[in-house]
Design a protein around this motif. Sequence first.
Motif, mmCIF file in Angstrom:
data_model
loop_
_atom_site.group_PDB
_atom_site.id
_atom_site.type_symbol
_atom_site.label_atom_id
_atom_site.label_comp_id
_atom_site.label_asym_id
_atom_site.label_seq_id
_atom_site.Cartn_x
_atom_site.Cartn_y
_atom_site.Cartn_z
ATOM 1 N N UNK A 44 13.207 -18.779 28.679
ATOM 2 C CA UNK A 44 13.112 -19.414 27.469
ATOM 3 C C UNK A 44 12.286 -18.558 26.555
ATOM 4 N N UNK A 45 11.604 -17.912 26.433
ATOM 5 C CA UNK A 45 10.756 -17.194 25.002
ATOM 6 C C UNK A 45 11.750 -15.779 25.240
ATOM 7 N N UNK A 46 12.055 -15.634 26.439
ATOM 8 C CA UNK A 46 13.375 -14.045 26.993
ATOM 9 C C UNK A 46 14.468 -14.256 25.524
ATOM 10 N N UNK A 47 15.000 -15.644 25.783
ATOM 11 C CA UNK A 47 16.161 -15.817 25.101
ATOM 12 C C UNK A 47 15.579 -15.617 23.630
ATOM 13 N N UNK A 60 17.385 -18.149 17.290
ATOM 14 C CA UNK A 60 16.590 -17.886 18.326
ATOM 15 C C UNK A 60 15.563 -19.103 17.628
ATOM 16 N N UNK A 61 15.416 -20.028 16.479
ATOM 17 C CA UNK A 61 14.422 -20.863 15.762
ATOM 18 C C UNK A 61 14.529 -21.883 16.343
ATOM 19 N N UNK A 62 15.851 -22.231 16.601
ATOM 20 C CA UNK A 62 16.521 -23.212 17.691
ATOM 21 C C UNK A 62 16.072 -23.278 19.110
ATOM 22 N N UNK A 63 15.868 -22.135 19.648
ATOM 23 C CA UNK A 63 15.968 -22.422 21.086
ATOM 24 C C UNK A 63 14.537 -21.958 21.413
ATOM 25 N N UNK A 69 10.205 -28.669 22.861
ATOM 26 C CA UNK A 69 10.818 -30.075 23.497
ATOM 27 C C UNK A 69 10.109 -30.641 24.928
ATOM 28 N N UNK A 70 10.824 -29.513 25.532
ATOM 29 C CA UNK A 70 9.873 -28.910 26.570
ATOM 30 C C UNK A 70 9.265 -29.857 26.756
ATOM 31 N N UNK A 71 7.629 -28.731 26.608
ATOM 32 C CA UNK A 71 6.754 -29.075 26.737
ATOM 33 C C UNK A 71 6.184 -30.710 26.297
ATOM 34 N N UNK A 72 6.555 -30.639 24.954
ATOM 35 C CA UNK A 72 6.600 -32.493 24.479
ATOM 36 C C UNK A 72 6.463 -33.071 25.479
ATOM 37 N N UNK A 87 -1.844 -27.447 20.987
ATOM 38 C CA UNK A 87 -0.118 -26.684 20.827
ATOM 39 C C UNK A 87 0.684 -27.146 19.935
ATOM 40 N N UNK A 88 1.410 -27.757 19.335
ATOM 41 C CA UNK A 88 1.433 -28.227 18.521
ATOM 42 C C UNK A 88 1.675 -26.676 17.807
ATOM 43 N N UNK A 89 0.306 -26.676 17.679
ATOM 44 C CA UNK A 89 -0.193 -25.148 16.614
ATOM 45 C C UNK A 89 1.067 -23.171 17.117
ATOM 46 N N UNK A 90 0.782 -23.654 18.367
ATOM 47 C CA UNK A 90 0.902 -22.186 18.444
ATOM 48 C C UNK A 90 3.146 -22.178 17.770
ATOM 49 N N UNK A 91 3.664 -23.216 18.099
ATOM 50 C CA UNK A 91 5.114 -23.379 18.058
ATOM 51 C C UNK A 91 5.246 -22.963 16.334
ATOM 52 N N UNK A 92 4.323 -24.169 16.021
ATOM 53 C CA UNK A 92 4.381 -23.623 14.161
ATOM 54 C C UNK A 92 3.812 -22.297 14.254
ATOM 55 N N UNK A 93 3.202 -21.367 14.653
ATOM 56 C CA UNK A 93 2.750 -20.294 14.369
ATOM 57 C C UNK A 93 4.335 -19.340 14.152
#
Length: 428
Positions: A44-47, A60-63, A69-72, A87-93
Amino acid sequence: MKVFKFGGASVRSADGVRNLKNILSGSGERLFVVVSAMGKTTNALEAVVSAFVAGERKTAIEQLGRSEEYHRELCCGLFTKGFPDEARHWFDKLRGMLSIETAKEVEYDYWYDRIVSIGELVSTTIVARYLEQEGMNVTWLDIRKNFITDNRHRDANIRLDISTKLLSKAIREGNPETVFITQGFIGATADGQTTTLGREGSDYSAAVAANILNAESLTIWKDVDGILNADPKFFTGTRLIPEMNYLDAIELAYSGAQVIHPKTIKPLQNKNIPLFVRPFGNPGAVGSRIFPEKEGRIDTPVLILKKNQVLISVRPRDFSFVVEDKLPEIFELARIHNIKINLIQSSAVNLSLCVDNCRRLERFGTELRKQGFRVVYNERLELLTIRGYDERSLARHTSTDGIFLVQKTRRNARIVRAETPDGFCLEI
Ligand code: ASP
Ligand code: MG
């Protein structure tokens, strides 16, 4: 101390993470635990990387949002308080970075490492927080502070000298009662740039950790019974191989057996550390054991299928002998472009290379042509290696259409042929 490694499939759901906890608490050992990104997060992150590098910031931001969402959701099944802040912190960053930075196509590998590494940082954060919630004493390590690599983005090598000093120090200073939880697959250069070690590279991370810590053993927990004599995704009638030595294991992994990463064996062999490959879903089963002493060979043919191969024929236009005169030049270009050569065959003026298909092939071809070679590609091929073939297995796999090349020694056969359609299972 023992080292455990859990792959993405093992932690793809809340149940998986709970199962991991049960395995750890049942082990009664001092543990160093390496965890991959959850489920298909790396894909997913490769996409995300592809969209970002193509200038499609919004996509990119949508993906990235979908991966979050999956992690949440997974966390809903684990935590009373929902998605942990860390965990949210990594996504926000990462979202922040995607919103303000701009990437160039030539920097693809660099951005890949910055973006894709988040998968492991998030998964280990979630696992560590969950184990703490369940009352375990846990130390989360950012392995990028301990595993220093060269700067080969997407295919970095851990520098053992300096990493040994750093990781040993971190463990020495840690609480003796604690379980260490850290990421596989990632590291950082000496100046702090995040790197990744190649797809499925967490096995390699775990092996290096085992080497540095002089571990009693390394256990790789997988979603298969152990090491089988062929991948059940592609073959029917597979069997478990209960024991093998390092030599067989390294050859197997190198030929493309997906079950362990090829770089895993050397760090273990160098310190005589046994490797166990065990089924995550059935922790009581013994799985496969790889260790130094075992004499004798695996007594059943082992089939390894590598898909997505390209056969490149390279010929000097001036008819120089290819092996005598041109080999170093061709191989140097392959090294520079990081082309993974799986098989080589030569004649007077022709060199055939069976290689993994990748985006760098085009540049490799262009360079070769510039340097006076004629280059021809055959795509959509697969490479089948049969270790310890018998007449029956060889006959079965060479009697199909679309055979491009067969190489044989007394024990091993390698066949390059047209790719078997997806979802089609072959008999062993
Ligand atoms: N998460 C990375 C991958 O899927 C590394 C690993 O799982 O070993 O390739
Ligand atoms: Mg994985």
